[in-house]
Design an enzyme around this catalytic site. Structure first.
Site, PDB file in Angstrom:
ATOM      1  N   HIS A  53       0.797  -1.212  -0.014  1.00  0.00           N
ATOM      2  CA  HIS A  53       0.118   0.032   0.071  1.00  0.00           C
ATOM      3  C   HIS A  53       0.915   1.197   0.070  1.00  0.00           C
ATOM      4  O   HIS A  53       0.599   2.237  -0.706  1.00  0.00           O
ATOM      5  CB  HIS A  53      -0.915   0.101   1.257  1.00  0.00           C
ATOM      6  CG  HIS A  53      -1.859   0.978   1.296  1.00  0.00           C
ATOM      7  ND1 HIS A  53      -1.532   2.313   1.483  1.00  0.00           N
ATOM      8  CD2 HIS A  53      -3.357   1.073   0.879  1.00  0.00           C
ATOM      9  CE1 HIS A  53      -2.806   3.089   1.482  1.00  0.00           C
ATOM     10  NE2 HIS A  53      -3.904   2.339   1.103  1.00  0.00           N
ATOM     11  N   LEU A  54       1.707   1.394   0.897  1.00  0.00           N
ATOM     12  CA  LEU A  54       2.795   2.555   0.911  1.00  0.00           C
ATOM     13  C   LEU A  54       2.228   3.467   1.616  1.00  0.00           C
ATOM     14  O   LEU A  54       2.824   4.698   1.531  1.00  0.00           O
ATOM     15  CB  LEU A  54       3.499   2.670  -0.245  1.00  0.00           C
ATOM     16  CG  LEU A  54       4.460   1.606  -0.856  1.00  0.00           C
ATOM     17  CD1 LEU A  54       5.272   1.890  -1.910  1.00  0.00           C
ATOM     18  CD2 LEU A  54       5.450   1.062   0.449  1.00  0.00           C
ATOM     19  N   ASP A  55       0.730   3.812   1.840  1.00  0.00           N
ATOM     20  CA  ASP A  55       0.179   5.143   2.549  1.00  0.00           C
ATOM     21  C   ASP A  55      -0.717   4.910   3.521  1.00  0.00           C
ATOM     22  O   ASP A  55      -1.703   5.486   3.510  1.00  0.00           O
ATOM     23  CB  ASP A  55      -0.249   5.779   1.330  1.00  0.00           C
ATOM     24  CG  ASP A  55      -0.454   7.351   1.573  1.00  0.00           C
ATOM     25  OD1 ASP A  55       0.117   7.833   2.483  1.00  0.00           O
ATOM     26  OD2 ASP A  55      -1.430   7.869   0.963  1.00  0.00           O
ATOM     27  N   ILE A  56      -0.392   3.711   4.186  1.00  0.00           N
ATOM     28  CA  ILE A  56      -1.292   3.534   5.435  1.00  0.00           C
ATOM     29  C   ILE A  56      -1.162   4.676   6.560  1.00  0.00           C
ATOM     30  O   ILE A  56      -0.063   5.085   7.019  1.00  0.00           O
ATOM     31  CB  ILE A  56      -0.774   2.125   6.142  1.00  0.00           C
ATOM     32  CG1 ILE A  56      -1.109   0.956   5.076  1.00  0.00           C
ATOM     33  CG2 ILE A  56      -1.844   1.888   7.451  1.00  0.00           C
ATOM     34  CD1 ILE A  56      -2.402   0.790   4.723  1.00  0.00           C
ATOM     35  N   ASN A  60      -6.918   6.941   5.942  1.00  0.00           N
ATOM     36  CA  ASN A  60      -6.781   5.799   4.670  1.00  0.00           C
ATOM     37  C   ASN A  60      -7.384   4.494   5.334  1.00  0.00           C
ATOM     38  O   ASN A  60      -7.492   3.353   4.525  1.00  0.00           O
ATOM     39  CB  ASN A  60      -5.409   5.584   3.972  1.00  0.00           C
ATOM     40  CG  ASN A  60      -5.386   6.745   2.849  1.00  0.00           C
ATOM     41  OD1 ASN A  60      -6.113   7.222   2.649  1.00  0.00           O
ATOM     42  ND2 ASN A  60      -4.004   6.844   2.483  1.00  0.00           N
TER      43      ASN A  60
END
Length: 169
Positions: A53-56, A60
């Site tokens: 994911h890289l944007d937890i 989100n």
């Protein structure tokens, strides 16, 4: 759905709920355990498909409600996601993509990332959901980054002594 003119339409699920950021108070232990199970299962599904994911972050992850009255956690915004075999921290040399409060050290240092990157970020979100405070703090963005890199944070047990000590470990 595609028309004969090759116009593309995107169909997305409408989600009615609120994000972790919008929580009014810290989660109870019972709710947290349910949140943790659902969030980890959702990430495991993405990781099994080969995605990171890289944007937890708190904005989100969303609480939605089923007809039974139980909540369900939805993971939002896979806009920065990458495939595991292509995983690098970022292509943007001078830009930090994502939330500095939940970003894993390897992202901050632009080192290779993997599924553990998402787990680190989720741990930061869990800390916030249980304490309503960010685990890594600073007076500036640079200060927050340094706190991550030095692993400087106030233990969860100090903020929530009512929780089992092992939870903060």
């Amino acid at each position: 759905v595609c028309s004969s003119d090759l116009d593309l339409l995107m169909v997305m699920e409408f989600l009615d709920g609120y994000t972790f950021e919008e929580l009014k108070s810290p989660l109870t232990l019972e709710d947290f355990l349910n949140v943790a199970r659902q969030s980890l299962n959702g990430l495991a599904a993405a990781h099994t498909l080969g995605m990171i994911h890289l944007d937890i972050k708190s904005t989100n992850l969303m609480f939605t409600w089923l007809a039974t009255g139980q909540f369900q956690i939805k993971i939002l915004d896979f806009g920065l996601a990458t495939m595991i075999e292509q995983a690098t921290a970022t292509e943007h040399e001078d830009t930090v993509l994502g939330s500095v409060y939940t970003m894993a050290p390897e992202q901050l240092l632009r080192e290779p990332v993997d599924v553990r990157t998402d787990l680190y970020s989720l741990g930061c979100v869990f800390y916030h959901a249980l304490s309503r405070r960010e685990p890594f703090q600073g007076v500036s963005v640079r200060g927050v980054i340094e706190a991550h890199l030095r692993h400087e944070f106030r233990p969860l047990a100090e903020r929530r002594p009512d929780l089992p000590p092992d939870l903060g470990a």
